[in-house]
Scaffold this active site. Structure first.
Site, PDB file in Angstrom:
ATOM      1  N   HIS A  18      -0.510  11.594 -11.153  1.00 40.90           N
ATOM      2  CA  HIS A  18      -1.418  10.455 -11.058  1.00 40.90           C
ATOM      3  C   HIS A  18      -2.756  10.875 -11.634  1.00 40.90           C
ATOM      4  O   HIS A  18      -3.576  11.486 -10.946  1.00 40.90           O
ATOM      5  CB  HIS A  18      -1.531  10.013  -9.588  1.00 40.90           C
ATOM      6  CG  HIS A  18      -2.398   8.807  -9.380  1.00 40.90           C
ATOM      7  ND1 HIS A  18      -2.313   8.027  -8.243  1.00 40.90           N
ATOM      8  CD2 HIS A  18      -3.365   8.247 -10.136  1.00 40.90           C
ATOM      9  CE1 HIS A  18      -3.187   7.039  -8.322  1.00 40.90           C
ATOM     10  NE2 HIS A  18      -3.848   7.156  -9.460  1.00 40.90           N
ATOM     11  N   HIS A  20      -5.622   9.424 -14.661  1.00 40.64           N
ATOM     12  CA  HIS A  20      -6.056   8.479 -15.692  1.00 40.64           C
ATOM     13  C   HIS A  20      -6.820   9.282 -16.728  1.00 40.64           C
ATOM     14  O   HIS A  20      -7.858   9.872 -16.389  1.00 40.64           O
ATOM     15  CB  HIS A  20      -6.955   7.402 -15.092  1.00 40.64           C
ATOM     16  CG  HIS A  20      -6.304   6.655 -13.973  1.00 40.64           C
ATOM     17  ND1 HIS A  20      -5.636   5.470 -14.155  1.00 40.64           N
ATOM     18  CD2 HIS A  20      -6.183   6.946 -12.643  1.00 40.64           C
ATOM     19  CE1 HIS A  20      -5.146   5.045 -12.991  1.00 40.64           C
ATOM     20  NE2 HIS A  20      -5.462   5.937 -12.054  1.00 40.64           N
ATOM     21  N   HIS A 202       0.049   1.290  -8.922  1.00 38.08           N
ATOM     22  CA  HIS A 202      -0.892   1.543  -7.834  1.00 38.08           C
ATOM     23  C   HIS A 202      -0.641   0.493  -6.748  1.00 38.08           C
ATOM     24  O   HIS A 202      -0.532  -0.700  -7.054  1.00 38.08           O
ATOM     25  CB  HIS A 202      -2.337   1.382  -8.303  1.00 38.08           C
ATOM     26  CG  HIS A 202      -2.870   2.532  -9.118  1.00 38.08           C
ATOM     27  ND1 HIS A 202      -2.247   3.020 -10.227  1.00 38.08           N
ATOM     28  CD2 HIS A 202      -3.998   3.290  -8.959  1.00 38.08           C
ATOM     29  CE1 HIS A 202      -2.962   4.026 -10.714  1.00 38.08           C
ATOM     30  NE2 HIS A 202      -4.025   4.208  -9.971  1.00 38.08           N
ATOM     31  N   GLU A 205      -3.851   1.409  -2.015  1.00 36.45           N
ATOM     32  CA  GLU A 205      -5.071   2.237  -2.079  1.00 36.45           C
ATOM     33  C   GLU A 205      -6.138   1.477  -1.283  1.00 36.45           C
ATOM     34  O   GLU A 205      -6.528   1.894  -0.198  1.00 36.45           O
ATOM     35  CB  GLU A 205      -5.504   2.441  -3.541  1.00 36.45           C
ATOM     36  CG  GLU A 205      -6.799   3.234  -3.703  1.00 36.45           C
ATOM     37  CD  GLU A 205      -7.294   3.289  -5.162  1.00 36.45           C
ATOM     38  OE1 GLU A 205      -6.861   2.464  -5.991  1.00 36.45           O
ATOM     39  OE2 GLU A 205      -8.143   4.161  -5.460  1.00 36.45           O
ATOM     40  N   ASP A 283      -6.333  11.803  -9.937  1.00 38.60           N
ATOM     41  CA  ASP A 283      -6.757  10.430 -10.247  1.00 38.60           C
ATOM     42  C   ASP A 283      -7.750  10.396 -11.415  1.00 38.60           C
ATOM     43  O   ASP A 283      -7.347  10.175 -12.556  1.00 38.60           O
ATOM     44  CB  ASP A 283      -7.338   9.756  -8.996  1.00 38.60           C
ATOM     45  CG  ASP A 283      -7.148   8.253  -8.972  1.00 38.60           C
ATOM     46  OD1 ASP A 283      -6.526   7.713  -9.906  1.00 38.60           O
ATOM     47  OD2 ASP A 283      -7.619   7.602  -8.014  1.00 38.60           O
ATOM     48  N   ASP A 284      -9.036  10.569 -11.120  1.00 40.98           N
ATOM     49  CA  ASP A 284     -10.089  10.531 -12.148  1.00 40.98           C
ATOM     50  C   ASP A 284     -11.025  11.709 -11.905  1.00 40.98           C
ATOM     51  O   ASP A 284     -12.137  11.550 -11.383  1.00 40.98           O
ATOM     52  CB  ASP A 284     -10.879   9.214 -12.036  1.00 40.98           C
ATOM     53  CG  ASP A 284      -9.983   8.009 -12.225  1.00 40.98           C
ATOM     54  OD1 ASP A 284      -9.646   7.701 -13.370  1.00 40.98           O
ATOM     55  OD2 ASP A 284      -9.594   7.389 -11.209  1.00 40.98           O
TER      56      ASP A 284
HETATM   57  N1  HPA Z   1      -7.313   2.848  -8.797  1.00 43.63           N
HETATM   58  C1  HPA Z   1      -7.126   1.786  -9.578  1.00 43.63           C
HETATM   59  N2  HPA Z   1      -7.388   1.793 -10.867  1.00 43.63           N
HETATM   60  C2  HPA Z   1      -7.857   2.910 -11.416  1.00 43.63           C
HETATM   61  C3  HPA Z   1      -8.075   4.030 -10.651  1.00 43.63           C
HETATM   62  C4  HPA Z   1      -7.775   4.004  -9.273  1.00 43.63           C
HETATM   63  O1  HPA Z   1      -7.941   4.967  -8.518  1.00 43.63           O
HETATM   64  N3  HPA Z   1      -8.554   4.966 -11.504  1.00 43.63           N
HETATM   65  C5  HPA Z   1      -8.598   4.418 -12.732  1.00 43.63           C
HETATM   66  N4  HPA Z   1      -8.179   3.168 -12.681  1.00 43.63           N
HETATM   67 ZN    ZN Z   2      -5.313   5.894 -10.018  1.00 43.71          ZN
END
Ligand code: HPA
Ligand code: ZN
Length: 330
Positions: A18, A20, A202, A205, A283-284
């Site tokens: 996971h 991006h 996703h 969350e 994630d990021d």
């Molecule tokens: N959630 C949803 N969209 C996203 C995320 C995330 O954590 N990171 C980049 N796009």
């Molecule tokens: Zn994500």
């Protein structure tokens, strides 16, 4: 954490499931690419941009994330971004990475989708030759846009499929979750399934457990990205455990976006103890304060995880990779 334990975690073979790629753009690289492309940034310095990374929720992050991604214009930009990420994770014992990218973020600004694919793919192929890191791509639809827009993106991308058959294996769904339930994308996911892509989305969350059920039952995903709110539905938890559906949990992301207030309040250890296939991901990482190894360290510290727990998390990640990916060595 002592050096020996850090080295133990670093050496565990880990897969990142996971991630991006646009979320790996560090402020330094954002400034460098902005200068290269003549893009004016609304921040006077790298430090000022980094200081802006204080988020209250998912949307407050997404606003900065899309603004940062606007410096990506050329094939070389996508290549440089992806190479920087691979060079970073090569030090962390990451042996495989499944990378999400958002073509709509770029095509909306007039960047051809072929440019996006070309730059990322060149880096992934070179990253395999340089570090032996295997990888694949998950093309993700932005859920705040329409299903029709997702279909258009799919149509634009399909002519490239053969050229990137070694990499483009998956379809994902990201961006603002609330009010954009998985079933909004039921038809385009059905099409992607017919086309033979692996499907992820996703869910859970910020959105409710019902979105996780919808991603499973109506989109037919094989993994859930995040999924931490599944805990609100005990029946769903049983299904996730019985079907061994992996959750790609992102601890530092959840902390930064205030899904949890404190790492000790995170439910990942409870989920693990209930037999769910929990994996750790970043994630990021440029926005959330850590790459994959940092996420492992954060949870190992917060929950005083045993070596066995850490091995389980890493093994889960390796076993939750897409079941078949074409090996470029053959
Ligand atoms: N959630 C949803 N969209 C996203 C995320 C995330 O954590 N990171 C980049 N796009
Ligand atoms: Zn994500």
């Amino acid at each position: 954490m002592n050096a020996e334990r850090l080295e133990f975690i670093r050496r565990l073979p880990k897969a990142e499931l996971h991630l991006h790629i646009e979320g790996t753009l560090e402020p330094e690289l954002i400034f460098r690419l902005a200068q290269r492309n003549g893009v004016i940034l609304p921040y006077p310095s790298i430090q000022a941009l980094r200081d802006a990374y204080e988020f209250t929720d998912l949307q407050s992050f997404l606003d900065l994330y899309y603004a940062g991604a606007a410096v990506l214009m050329t094939e070389a930009d996508f290549y440089d971004m992806t190479m920087a990420y691979l060079a970073r994770i090569a030090q962390d014992g990451v042996v495989h990475t499944e990378i999400m990218f958002d073509p709509q973020t770029h095509t909306e600004r007039g960047v051809p989708i072929a440019t996006v694919f070309a730059g990322i793919a060149r880096a992934l192929r070179e990253g395999y030759d340089t570090w032996g890191i295997t990888s694949c791509l998950i093309m993700s639809f932005l859920r705040h846009l329409s299903e029709e827009a997702a279909f258009e993106t799919l149509e634009q991308a399909l002519p490239l499929r053969e050229q990137y058959a070694d990499l483009w294996l998956g379809i994902g769904l990201d961006s603002g979750e609330q009010g954009n339930p998985p079933e909004k994308f039921e038809r385009v996911y059905a099409r992607c399934r017919e086309l033979g892509f692996y499907l992820v989305a996703h869910a859970g969350e910020e959105g409710p457990a019902a979105y996780v059920s919808s991603a499973l039952n109506r989109l037919n995903v094989i993994r859930i990205d995040h999924g931490v709110r599944s805990e609100e539905d005990p029946e769903l938890l049983k299904t996730l455990a019985a079907r061994k559906i992996p959750l790609t949990v992102c601890p530092l992301s959840n902390l930064k976006l205030k899904v949890v207030n404190n790492m000790r309040e995170h439910n990942l250890k409870r989920l693990l103890d209930q037999g769910l296939c929990v994996t750790i991901n970043s994630d990021d990482p440029a926005y959330f304060g850590g790459y994959l190894l940092d996420n492992y360290i954060a949870v190992a510290d917060a929950f005083a995880l045993s070596d066995e727990d850490l091995i389980t998390l890493a093994t889960n990640s390796m076993q939750s990779r897409f079941p078949v990916f074409l090996d470029r060595r053959s």
